[in-house]
Design an enzyme around this catalytic site. Sequence first.
Site, short mmCIF file in Angstrom:
data_model
loop_
_atom_site.label_atom_id
_atom_site.label_comp_id
_atom_site.label_asym_id
_atom_site.label_seq_id
_atom_site.Cartn_x
_atom_site.Cartn_y
_atom_site.Cartn_z
N GLU A 113 0.85 -1.19 0.00
CA GLU A 113 0.00 0.00 0.00
C GLU A 113 0.89 1.24 0.00
O GLU A 113 0.65 2.18 -0.72
CB GLU A 113 -0.93 0.00 1.22
CG GLU A 113 -1.87 1.20 1.24
CD GLU A 113 -2.91 1.18 2.37
OE1 GLU A 113 -3.24 0.08 2.86
OE2 GLU A 113 -3.39 2.26 2.74
N ARG A 155 -7.47 2.90 13.25
CA ARG A 155 -8.37 1.77 13.05
C ARG A 155 -8.37 0.83 14.27
O ARG A 155 -9.36 0.17 14.56
CB ARG A 155 -8.06 1.01 11.75
CG ARG A 155 -9.23 0.22 11.24
CD ARG A 155 -8.95 -0.42 9.90
NE ARG A 155 -9.44 0.32 8.75
CZ ARG A 155 -10.70 0.34 8.34
NH1 ARG A 155 -11.64 -0.34 8.97
NH2 ARG A 155 -11.06 1.04 7.28
N ARG A 194 -3.60 -6.35 5.99
CA ARG A 194 -4.98 -6.84 6.07
C ARG A 194 -5.58 -6.71 7.48
O ARG A 194 -5.19 -7.42 8.40
CB ARG A 194 -4.99 -8.31 5.62
CG ARG A 194 -6.27 -8.78 4.99
CD ARG A 194 -6.05 -10.14 4.40
NE ARG A 194 -7.22 -10.59 3.63
CZ ARG A 194 -7.25 -11.72 2.93
NH1 ARG A 194 -6.21 -12.51 2.89
NH2 ARG A 194 -8.33 -12.06 2.27
N THR A 212 -10.61 5.17 6.75
CA THR A 212 -11.01 6.00 7.90
C THR A 212 -10.71 7.47 7.62
O THR A 212 -11.32 8.35 8.21
CB THR A 212 -10.30 5.54 9.18
OG1 THR A 212 -8.88 5.57 8.96
CG2 THR A 212 -10.72 4.13 9.56
N GLU A 248 -10.71 -7.71 3.95
CA GLU A 248 -10.10 -7.80 5.27
C GLU A 248 -10.92 -8.55 6.31
O GLU A 248 -10.34 -9.26 7.14
CB GLU A 248 -9.76 -6.39 5.79
CG GLU A 248 -8.70 -5.73 4.95
CD GLU A 248 -8.55 -4.26 5.29
OE1 GLU A 248 -9.48 -3.49 4.97
OE2 GLU A 248 -7.53 -3.88 5.86
N1 LUZ Z 1 -5.50 2.17 4.38
C1 LUZ Z 1 -5.75 3.44 4.70
C2 LUZ Z 1 -6.23 1.15 4.85
O1 LUZ Z 1 -5.05 4.33 4.27
N2 LUZ Z 1 -6.82 3.71 5.48
C3 LUZ Z 1 -7.61 2.76 5.98
O2 LUZ Z 1 -8.56 3.06 6.68
C4 LUZ Z 1 -7.31 1.43 5.67
N3 LUZ Z 1 -8.03 0.43 6.17
C5 LUZ Z 1 -7.72 -0.81 5.89
C6 LUZ Z 1 -6.63 -1.07 5.07
N4 LUZ Z 1 -5.91 -0.10 4.55
MO1 MOS Z 2 -4.73 -2.95 3.02
S1 MOS Z 2 -4.17 -3.44 4.89
O1 MOS Z 2 -6.30 -2.86 2.77
O2 MOS Z 2 -3.62 -2.47 1.98
#
Ligand code: LUZ
Ligand code: MOS
Length: 764
Positions: free
Chosen positions: A240, A318, A350, A448, A720
């Site tokens: 991510e 979170r 995840r 979020t 998730e």
């Molecule tokens: N990534 C993010 C995430 O930037 N914000 C989130 O709330 C989130 N939640 C789950 C997985 N990745």
């Molecule tokens: Mo994710 S933890 O939804 O990249």
Amino acid sequence: MVKKIKEIPTHIPSMKNIDSHSHVRGESIYIDDIPEAQGTLYTAVCTSTIAHGKIISVNYKEVLKKEGVIQIINHHDIPGENQIGGIIPDEPLFADKEVHYQGQPIAMVLATTEAIARAAVHLIKIKYKELPAIVDPIEAYKKGNLHIPSRTFSLGKMDKAWKQCEYIIEGKADTDGQEHLYLETQGAYAFPNENGHITIASSTQGPTALQRTAAKVLNIPMHKIEVDVRRLGGGFGGKEDQATAWGVMAALGATITRQPVKLILHRMDDMKMTGKRNPYRSTYKIGLDKQLNILAYEADYYQNAGAAADLSPAILERTLFHSTNAYYVPNVKVTAHSCITNIPPNTAFRGFGGPQGMFVMEAAIAKAARKIGVKSRAIQQQNLLNNGHVFPYGQKVEECEAIATWKGLEKKHPLKAIQQNIDQFNAENIHYKKGMAVMPICFGISFTNTPMNNARALVHIYQDGSIGISTAAVEMGQGVNTKMVQVAAKILSVHADRIKIESTNTTRIANTSPSAASATADLNGKAVAMACEVLKKRLLKVAAKILKVKITELRLKDERILVKNSPVKIAWQTLIQEAMLQRVNLSEHAHYATPKIHFDKNKEKGHPFAYHVYGTAVFEVTIDCIRGRYEFDAVKVVHDFGTSMNRIIDLGQMEGGLVQGMGWMMMEELIYNKNGRLLSNALSTYKIPDIYSVPKEVDVTFLNTDGNDMAIFKSKAVGEPPLLYGIGAYFALLDAVQQFNPNFEPETYHAPFTPEKVLMGLYG
Ligand code: LUZ
Ligand code: MOS
């Protein structure tokens, strides 16, 4: 109202993953499969061998003598900012004066072969002045080393609530980190174009994050950088944010040398250099009344964030959002601390902090149950969320399926019967004991961070009637591209094989949010649906003009225009040709932003989630009381998929998520020594579940619900939530160990519950 339970039919009526053919034949293209361009240079990264210290000197003399070495690049060579931090600008691409973790990049070597590049890295001589390293989050907290100010969510009146409690229990609960272990390691391949433009093929969940960061480091505008993502061999959150560094390095190399540059991490380097799920240490206090209602809950979470903030501040948030899991607690005070330590910056995985928070709640319930002398599930069931309740962050509980999934489970797999079997087995066996645990879950769907909840789609209908679709969704094995095909095929009423899903590309789709937060199919699917609806309307107008009838008399069905009360039909291809003759635009770009959601960080209240996903699972395990080994006999789940749009894909997400969560709870022991060195740095020392460690039976029931309009075709997000069930594995093991050794009560509930810990628990 008890909902009807629908069985999964043997022939699951949904579309096969569009990648299955090329996957099985080994023809799917990942970064390392891209045909190599002439002049490609290969990269190896030189990283810090200490966890904390000052760099006194770096000597490259021997490296430059080596044949085949083309270039060494370090922080001096960066045209723009030496900065890749996502949320907070606290992370250099290459260390300058100081290093903050083992595995932190200091320089990279470009060479004519990968072997030369890798060998050359070892010729770099670095002198450090070592400084003390901190790897424990609570130690960091005590020193005041925090990435952001601590945050608290609260609800109700704590002081008053504690006075009303019959039982008050305090304790500690820790979870280790988790290595993502995506099959495809981190990597990127950058190509220099004319006028300083760069194309980066990357294995990233966040193409825009890479584009934006590369622009900053290279000191060029974003439009000069094109990031292209075909697919990922898994991401799980590990890509991510943390795919960015490698893409930027490749782009930097390509800019400096004017040659294509490829950078793919070897497995052990990937394990050593990249961040993982944040380990947490936590303390809690829980209070219940005589009827087992949870009246009050307090917790402090110490997040081991690592040396840079990365996504940890969002992950921390979170944890707070999911601190009470699927339960209603009227008085809550939970505080989370993002602690700076000298290990690689930890990152999304995840569940994104949710599982870490929920484990603490489950630990509190288990310990309370033991103190009170009831089963955990009595407390769990007594406190399940229901409509009309409110989450600690102010969102009202709506369309709640917590009780429905629990009752669904009870109906299909009566818990009493399971318990009786277990009791009987335990009475008859000395060397083997069984245990069970129920695990309800609740997970909020949306980033979020509200502004991130948007996506776009670009749909072209070509003049031969074929269709090409670009979105911001990154295919990482989760099947999102298949779902995008389904959305377009349904709305345009064409066969799926007319539709191609293009790579995710920042030139075609700009300003993307990463594919994350379980929201990818919802956000991008809604955008595809919007674009297709517009195109459909245009096509109906074309048909209306030819047939000289009102649009309202026309329907697009199975590649035909049908006219009400008339045998007249127009075939799809003819319709498209007519549209071309009428000079109608056959392309559409649509933008979707989740409605209704908002959150006020000053008040820590709002309505951050589009909707929630619920479910309940029961775990049964058998432990071998001589060896400490164990096998999960069964995991039975009733899960709220909404109205699943693809049962094969959703079931795959369920099974994969469940086992990944169980791995985190059972065997994935991530160990850093006190010098910040990763000891579990290979598959020989870091064990993940294999086919032998998955439950012998996994029974998934799709709860029959209406679903939610905020989900694409009412098919709820499924990325998730299933991982959260894995937490049940810990408590089933605890139950089994206590069957053998009733005195066993861990001072800290500490996952994973490895066979070694089981053995110590049996005789401890
Ligand atoms: N990534 C993010 C995430 O930037 N914000 C989130 O709330 C989130 N939640 C789950 C997985 N990745
Ligand atoms: Mo994710 S933890 O939804 O990249």
